[in-house]
Design a protein around this motif. Sequence first.
Motif, PDB file in Angstrom:
ATOM      1  N   ASP A   3      74.618  43.174   8.123  1.00 23.67           N
ATOM      2  CA  ASP A   3      75.777  44.025   7.560  1.00 23.67           C
ATOM      3  C   ASP A   3      75.267  45.064   6.535  1.00 23.67           C
ATOM      4  O   ASP A   3      74.163  44.519   5.762  1.00 23.67           O
ATOM      5  N   SER A 111      86.918  44.737   3.233  1.00 24.14           N
ATOM      6  CA  SER A 111      86.079  44.310   2.105  1.00 24.14           C
ATOM      7  C   SER A 111      86.698  44.718   0.918  1.00 24.14           C
ATOM      8  O   SER A 111      87.213  45.742   0.556  1.00 24.14           O
ATOM      9  N   SER A 135      88.444  40.213   9.980  1.00 25.12           N
ATOM     10  CA  SER A 135      87.397  39.576   8.642  1.00 25.12           C
ATOM     11  C   SER A 135      87.739  40.118   7.363  1.00 25.12           C
ATOM     12  O   SER A 135      88.167  41.435   7.290  1.00 25.12           O
ATOM     13  N   GLN A 137      85.377  40.780   3.752  1.00 23.20           N
ATOM     14  CA  GLN A 137      84.132  40.310   3.084  1.00 23.20           C
ATOM     15  C   GLN A 137      84.556  40.637   1.526  1.00 23.20           C
ATOM     16  O   GLN A 137      84.717  41.393   1.207  1.00 23.20           O
ATOM     17  N   ILE A 163      83.768  36.642   4.905  1.00 26.48           N
ATOM     18  CA  ILE A 163      82.173  36.637   4.625  1.00 26.48           C
ATOM     19  C   ILE A 163      81.943  36.980   3.166  1.00 26.48           C
ATOM     20  O   ILE A 163      82.096  38.110   2.765  1.00 26.48           O
ATOM     21  N   TRP A 165      80.082  37.974  -0.220  1.00 24.15           N
ATOM     22  CA  TRP A 165      78.945  38.868  -0.640  1.00 24.15           C
ATOM     23  C   TRP A 165      78.753  38.687  -1.920  1.00 24.15           C
ATOM     24  O   TRP A 165      79.303  37.854  -2.553  1.00 24.15           O
ATOM     25  N   VAL A 232      85.587  29.941   5.067  1.00 25.98           N
ATOM     26  CA  VAL A 232      84.266  30.738   5.041  1.00 25.98           C
ATOM     27  C   VAL A 232      83.705  30.858   6.369  1.00 25.98           C
ATOM     28  O   VAL A 232      83.507  29.775   6.754  1.00 25.98           O
ATOM     29  N   THR A 233      83.301  31.885   6.887  1.00 27.51           N
ATOM     30  CA  THR A 233      82.481  32.035   8.135  1.00 27.51           C
ATOM     31  C   THR A 233      81.093  31.758   7.880  1.00 27.51           C
ATOM     32  O   THR A 233      80.420  31.126   8.518  1.00 27.51           O
ATOM     33  N   GLY A 234      80.893  32.728   6.952  1.00 24.16           N
ATOM     34  CA  GLY A 234      79.033  32.584   6.411  1.00 24.16           C
ATOM     35  C   GLY A 234      78.903  33.518   5.612  1.00 24.16           C
ATOM     36  O   GLY A 234      79.437  34.622   5.426  1.00 24.16           O
ATOM     37  N   PRO A 235      78.065  33.332   4.408  1.00 21.21           N
ATOM     38  CA  PRO A 235      77.735  34.248   3.280  1.00 21.21           C
ATOM     39  C   PRO A 235      76.709  35.218   3.778  1.00 21.21           C
ATOM     40  O   PRO A 235      75.648  34.884   4.564  1.00 21.21           O
ATOM     41  N   ILE A 236      76.878  36.336   2.956  1.00 21.45           N
ATOM     42  CA  ILE A 236      75.782  37.395   3.563  1.00 21.45           C
ATOM     43  C   ILE A 236      74.535  37.234   2.394  1.00 21.45           C
ATOM     44  O   ILE A 236      74.782  37.237   1.226  1.00 21.45           O
TER      45      ILE A 236
END
Length: 285
Positions: A3, A111, A135, A137, A163, A165, A232-236
């Motif tokens: 990202d 985002s 998505s 962010q 996602i 941040w 939540v899909t996954g943290p950056i």
Amino acid sequence: MFDTANVYGREKGKGVTEEIIGRWFATGAGRRERTVLATKVYGKMGDWPNENRLSALNIRRACEESLRRLRTDHIDLYQMHHVDRATPWEEIWEAMSVLRQQGKILYVGSSNFAGWHIAAAQEAARDRHLVGLVSEQSLYNLLSRWVELEVLPAARHYGLGVIPWSPLHGGLLGGVLRKQRDGGTARSTAGWEARELDRHRETLERYEKLAADLGEDPAVLALAWLLHQDGVTGPIIGPRTPDQFTAALRALEITLDDTTRTSLDELFPLPGPNGTKPAPEAYAW
């Protein structure tokens, strides 16, 4: 998944991080084919009109420039870095549709949107029979849970992946107090981080003790908590070393029981006078 954004690398020049990824792709060995590539458009890239925000002209130009720096023919996830209050959604979606038709982007994300921005974007896309956003962010971590009020519910309603941040809140949730006691270096030692550290010092002391009692690194616990949040899909993550990257993978293996999650909720309560409830009950009767 990588990202980035067209404005990242400000100190060394805008677009620098995209160029780094582009050079890595150029070495071949299937790197591009095995990577989900996400970048962003909105930030100011020059002093002329239409060199920032989300006009159709800037979206087209910014995408072309990102593709050039990234040394690829398409972007998997093209994200709007911020909501543009001056550009109508009809113009934004038309520009994004052209890029999709040309094969230059596959999906569009947002985002830093509010919940109602997500709703407005999706309803405008629906009117045009478009996929819309896939998505969002957002700033989201134990110390900043505002998105749970309306952003997460909106994302779940429209089927967006979330996602987060800054999952460690600028390093504060990464064991900053322990590192200071051990004489190590920590990122959160000046400016905004220092003010946040002073503000949350007592809570962070209790948090690091909880992590130690569980036998887990504070950073890993913070990531694991995010992975347990609905939607939540996954943290950056932003590891500075290979060891930090490897350590972060431990979060995928952790299952937090109800007692631990309750303890974390007590340490880091939801915002609002009725923070244990979803919006609008969180701030209304």
